[in-house]
Design a protein around this motif. Structure first.
Motif, PDB file in Angstrom:
ATOM      1  N   THR A  41       0.603  -0.968   0.252  1.00  0.00           N
ATOM      2  CA  THR A  41      -0.026  -0.038   0.264  1.00  0.00           C
ATOM      3  C   THR A  41       0.670   1.305  -0.087  1.00  0.00           C
ATOM      4  OG1 THR A  41      -1.834  -0.973   1.258  1.00  0.00           O
ATOM      5  CG2 THR A  41      -1.777   1.331   0.626  1.00  0.00           C
ATOM      6  N   ALA A  44       0.165   8.156   2.656  1.00  0.00           N
ATOM      7  CA  ALA A  44       0.740   9.317   2.427  1.00  0.00           C
ATOM      8  C   ALA A  44       1.836  10.022   3.598  1.00  0.00           C
ATOM      9  CB  ALA A  44      -0.419  10.479   2.389  1.00  0.00           C
ATOM     10  N   TYR A  70      -6.525  17.277  -6.687  1.00  0.00           N
ATOM     11  CA  TYR A  70      -8.216  16.485  -5.072  1.00  0.00           C
ATOM     12  C   TYR A  70      -8.952  17.961  -4.842  1.00  0.00           C
ATOM     13  CZ  TYR A  70      -9.985  14.147  -1.947  1.00  0.00           C
ATOM     14  OH  TYR A  70     -11.311  13.812  -0.217  1.00  0.00           O
ATOM     15  N   GLU A  95      -3.505  14.074  -5.769  1.00  0.00           N
ATOM     16  CA  GLU A  95      -3.601  12.911  -5.700  1.00  0.00           C
ATOM     17  C   GLU A  95      -2.364  12.678  -6.413  1.00  0.00           C
ATOM     18  OE1 GLU A  95      -7.295  10.355  -4.976  1.00  0.00           O
ATOM     19  OE2 GLU A  95      -6.622  10.050  -6.863  1.00  0.00           O
ATOM     20  N   LEU A  96      -1.457  11.582  -5.687  1.00  0.00           N
ATOM     21  CA  LEU A  96      -0.456  11.191  -6.599  1.00  0.00           C
ATOM     22  C   LEU A  96      -0.993   9.654  -7.525  1.00  0.00           C
ATOM     23  CD1 LEU A  96       2.693  11.876  -4.254  1.00  0.00           C
ATOM     24  CD2 LEU A  96       1.733  13.597  -5.990  1.00  0.00           C
ATOM     25  N   GLU A  97      -0.091   9.699  -8.419  1.00  0.00           N
ATOM     26  CA  GLU A  97      -1.096   8.788  -9.176  1.00  0.00           C
ATOM     27  C   GLU A  97      -0.728   7.595  -8.595  1.00  0.00           C
ATOM     28  OE1 GLU A  97       0.945   7.798 -13.140  1.00  0.00           O
ATOM     29  OE2 GLU A  97       2.924   7.661 -13.086  1.00  0.00           O
ATOM     30  N   GLU A  98       0.221   7.454  -7.954  1.00  0.00           N
ATOM     31  CA  GLU A  98       0.126   6.145  -6.650  1.00  0.00           C
ATOM     32  C   GLU A  98      -0.512   5.857  -5.598  1.00  0.00           C
ATOM     33  OE1 GLU A  98       2.821   8.292  -7.773  1.00  0.00           O
ATOM     34  OE2 GLU A  98       4.398   7.415  -8.122  1.00  0.00           O
ATOM     35  N   GLY A  99      -1.589   7.230  -4.957  1.00  0.00           N
ATOM     36  CA  GLY A  99      -2.675   6.784  -4.058  1.00  0.00           C
ATOM     37  C   GLY A  99      -2.696   8.436  -3.319  1.00  0.00           C
ATOM     38  N   PRO A 100      -1.146   8.175  -2.777  1.00  0.00           N
ATOM     39  CA  PRO A 100      -1.205   8.483  -1.544  1.00  0.00           C
ATOM     40  C   PRO A 100      -1.639  10.853  -2.233  1.00  0.00           C
ATOM     41  CG  PRO A 100       0.468   7.825  -1.882  1.00  0.00           C
ATOM     42  CD  PRO A 100      -0.351   7.625  -3.095  1.00  0.00           C
ATOM     43  N   ARG A 101      -2.102  11.233  -1.031  1.00  0.00           N
ATOM     44  CA  ARG A 101      -2.800  12.494  -1.473  1.00  0.00           C
ATOM     45  C   ARG A 101      -1.377  13.671  -0.624  1.00  0.00           C
ATOM     46  NH1 ARG A 101      -8.800  11.731  -0.610  1.00  0.00           N
ATOM     47  NH2 ARG A 101      -8.916  10.164  -2.716  1.00  0.00           N
ATOM     48  N   VAL A 102      -0.867  14.765  -0.947  1.00  0.00           N
ATOM     49  CA  VAL A 102       0.362  15.254  -0.697  1.00  0.00           C
ATOM     50  C   VAL A 102      -0.188  16.660  -0.685  1.00  0.00           C
ATOM     51  CG1 VAL A 102       2.117  14.019  -1.102  1.00  0.00           C
ATOM     52  CG2 VAL A 102       0.936  15.845  -2.433  1.00  0.00           C
TER      53      VAL A 102
ATOM     54  N   MET B 135      -1.787  16.880   7.889  1.00  0.00           N
ATOM     55  CA  MET B 135      -1.763  16.566   7.545  1.00  0.00           C
ATOM     56  C   MET B 135      -0.334  15.476   8.213  1.00  0.00           C
ATOM     57  SD  MET B 135      -2.999  16.362   4.811  1.00  0.00           S
ATOM     58  CE  MET B 135      -2.571  15.149   3.759  1.00  0.00           C
ATOM     59  N   ILE B 140       4.380  20.450   7.017  1.00  0.00           N
ATOM     60  CA  ILE B 140       4.033  20.966   5.639  1.00  0.00           C
ATOM     61  C   ILE B 140       3.436  21.376   5.905  1.00  0.00           C
ATOM     62  CG2 ILE B 140       2.213  19.088   5.035  1.00  0.00           C
ATOM     63  CD1 ILE B 140       5.470  19.948   2.901  1.00  0.00           C
ATOM     64  N   ARG B 159     -13.985  20.389  -2.467  1.00  0.00           N
ATOM     65  CA  ARG B 159     -14.150  18.701  -2.802  1.00  0.00           C
ATOM     66  C   ARG B 159     -15.686  18.681  -3.025  1.00  0.00           C
ATOM     67  NH1 ARG B 159     -11.722  15.152  -5.997  1.00  0.00           N
ATOM     68  NH2 ARG B 159     -13.416  13.266  -5.606  1.00  0.00           N
ATOM     69  N   ASN B 254      -5.540   8.985   3.684  1.00  0.00           N
ATOM     70  CA  ASN B 254      -5.463  10.579   1.691  1.00  0.00           C
ATOM     71  C   ASN B 254      -4.838  10.019   1.260  1.00  0.00           C
ATOM     72  OD1 ASN B 254      -6.197  13.148   3.525  1.00  0.00           O
ATOM     73  ND2 ASN B 254      -4.079  12.968   5.216  1.00  0.00           N
ATOM     74  N   ARG B 255      -5.554   8.919   0.312  1.00  0.00           N
ATOM     75  CA  ARG B 255      -5.011   8.574  -0.475  1.00  0.00           C
ATOM     76  C   ARG B 255      -6.442   7.889  -1.228  1.00  0.00           C
ATOM     77  NH1 ARG B 255      -4.179   3.983   2.746  1.00  0.00           N
ATOM     78  NH2 ARG B 255      -5.551   2.102   2.411  1.00  0.00           N
ATOM     79  N   ARG B 256      -6.272   7.487  -2.223  1.00  0.00           N
ATOM     80  CA  ARG B 256      -7.506   7.082  -3.183  1.00  0.00           C
ATOM     81  C   ARG B 256      -8.251   6.269  -2.846  1.00  0.00           C
ATOM     82  NH1 ARG B 256      -4.072   5.456  -7.879  1.00  0.00           N
ATOM     83  NH2 ARG B 256      -3.956   7.527  -8.516  1.00  0.00           N
TER      84      ARG B 256
END
Lengths: 139, 391
Positions: A41, A44, A70, A95-102, B135, B140, B159, B254-256
């Motif tokens: 997995t 983030a 996002y 949302e990075l293409e790998e899934g985590p959001r920064v 976060m 950050i 959102r 925090n992810r897809r």
């Protein structure tokens, strides 16, 4: 020389083992996130354990940097003097293409043109001496 | 429907004077509210054997410490605790007091929220204007210039608006509706009528929030006295029976694949409270929400089950939560136009509506939902109150 511990003129967190790799990555132009070594997995930062499987093997790894917008906000006033020249400025979750959001600022585009879902790529901007901050711009 | 009997009762309500200027410390405001609540209940301080304390999550522990007991002159307590569940604590205190009363740990418990974010040299505009940890542990927020809670909620609002196609008109409709309620409440801080045009013309604080989408710091305190339901009928104030309560904390991922900004814990909290009271959302007459920002009312209307998900915008734009609407909401003006005392806002207005003596703003009150949340709208607690001992 990149010296985040002593960068002047820009608000920074206290660096510790949990967040240092994020900022060290910026020095090398890398977008750093974490990935569980046991279940794969993408996480983030900063993860201490994998929230999917509970593993403590969550090393920092480089993400491709490709992502999409996002959500975002636009500031119309500055809450610290360092930010006054940026107003109006945005802060976004990407949302990075790998899934985590920064969390990062999106530059190179007018705030009113921001669209949720738009493709973004990383850019490192020296906001203060020795601090090439990770930001994003339209891909 | 199976009959349910009340779990506890709120028999006293006390509030300090509310101010947008510094007058007292947080603990002084707390002591004032505690004694007003005890007096309101027709009790004296020696009748109190429990104290639950709720400070603002951004205030220091020393601003409202456990020895608040001594500042208030309370002796021989059998329960004393600082409840730290961020903004949801105002309602969580009543939940914990109810459990303490039912278990026999204590019998007559004062729950108090107090805060004095406005201090000498700290203006109402900067009281909460610092980086907040949102976060995880990266820190950050500071270098990306994400300061204060307004933007943290703004990220969620944007959102949410994107998901359902809501616009600033829908946010503005919340603000306008609540101002109409505020004009009917002697406690509300905002006294002038507000139009949609006023809302849209007001400056952005952090876009998508105009000034009137945001609550504003207030110094003040709210205290309630909780005791066994059976005692309430002998007390001088109209009984406020607690029939259901719930919490919901879904966790922020925090992810897809996850949408923590929209799928907040209000739904979990409501489900448990309705189940406990043996009622459904359609039975509720009025809702009092923690509404630090306008969109929070829209989202809670949906997740507490009063409208379908994605249906709150049109419902509110149609005037349904305003005076004369089908579902009175935030009848004291809420935090947007009434007063921002964190969980103390829905707590106090819920008690007043349940008592049934709220003057011009009183609505049908057989079942009242009071709900509070904390964090980045991630910690939720609610309760269902009624003037009826048996439902």
């Amino acid at each position: 020389m990149f010296d985040i511990e002593n960068s002047q003129g820009w608000p920074m967190p206290v660096l510790d083992d949990l967040n240092r790799p994020l900022f060290e990555g910026m020095k090398e132009g890398k977008v750093m996130v974490q990935k569980c070594d046991d279940c794969g997995t993408w996480l983030a930062p900063s993860a201490f354990i994998c929230e999917a499987c509970g593993s403590e093997n969550v090393p920092w790894v480089e993400a491709s940097g490709k992502g999409e917008l996002y959500t975002y906000v636009v500031y119309h006033r500055a809450y610290a003097p360092e930010f006054e020249s940026m107003v109006p400025y945005n802060v976004a979750l990407i949302e990075l293409e790998e899934g985590p959001r920064v969390l990062a600022n999106v530059v190179g585009i007018a705030n009113e043109d921001l669209q949720i879902g738009m493709a973004l790529k990383p850019v490192f901007q020296e906001v203060a001496a020795g601090l090439p901050l990770l930001r994003f711009e339209p891909a | 429907m199976a009959k349910t009997e009340a779990m506890s009762a709120i028999v006293g309500l006390g509030m300090s004077d509310l101010s947008r200027e510094y007058t007292h410390t947080s603990w002084q405001l707390a002591v004032i509210a505690i004694h007003r609540a005890i007096k309101d209940a027709g009790l004296n301080k020696d009748d109190i054997d429990g104290l639950l304390i709720n400070k603002s999550p951004v205030a220091s522990l020393s601003s409202l410490p456990m020895d608040l007991q001594d500042y208030a002159g309370l002796k021989d307590l059998r329960l004393n605790n600082v409840v730290e569940a961020e903004g949801s604590s105002g309602v969580q205190m009543v939940q914990q007091a109810t459990m303490a009363v039912q278990s026999g740990l204590a019998s007559t418990i004062v729950c108090v929220f107090a805060d004095a974010p406005i201090q000498p040299g700290v203006s109402t505009q900067t009281a909460f204007g610092m980086p907040l940890p949102l976060m995880g542990k990266t820190g950050i927020e500071a270098p990306t210039a994400l300061y204060g809670p307004v933007a943290a909620y703004g990220l969620g609002a944007r959102r949410y608006m994107h998901k359902y196609g809501y616009t600033e008109d829908h946010l503005g409709a919340v603000a306008v509706s609540q101002r109409q309620w505020a004009l009917k409440s002697p406690l509300a801080m905002m006294k002038k009528p507000l139009t949609m045009e006023d809302h849209h013309n007001s400056p952005y604080v952090v876009e998508p929030f105009h000034l009137f989408d945001c609550s504003f710091p207030v110094n003040g305190a709210v205290a309630v006295v909780v005791t066994a339901a059976e005692r309430a009928k002998d007390m001088p104030t109209p009984p406020v029976y607690v029939h259901g309560m719930g919490q919901g904390h879904r966790g922020v991922t925090n992810r897809r694949g996850f949408e923590p900004e929209v799928n907040v814990g209000a739904k979990l909290a409501g489900e448990r409270a309705y189940e406990m009271a043996g009622v459904t959302p359609a039975d509720i007459d009025v809702a009092e929400f923690y509404d630090a920002f306008s969109y929070c009312t829209l989202l809670q209307l949906e997740l507490y089950g009063f409208v379908p998900e994605g249906g709150a915008g049109e419902f509110v734009a149609d005037g349904q939560i305003a005076p004369g609407g089908s579902f009175p909401t935030n009848t004291g003006g809420g935090q947007l136009s009434g007063y921002y005392l964190q969980g103390g806002t829905p707590l106090s207005e819920g008690v007043m509506q349940t008592r049934g003596n709220s003057g011009e703003r009183q609505v049908k009150n057989d079942l009242v939902l009071s709900a509070a949340y904390g964090g980045r709208m991630q910690f939720h607690a609610c309760m269902i109150t009624s003037p009826h001992y048996t439902l």
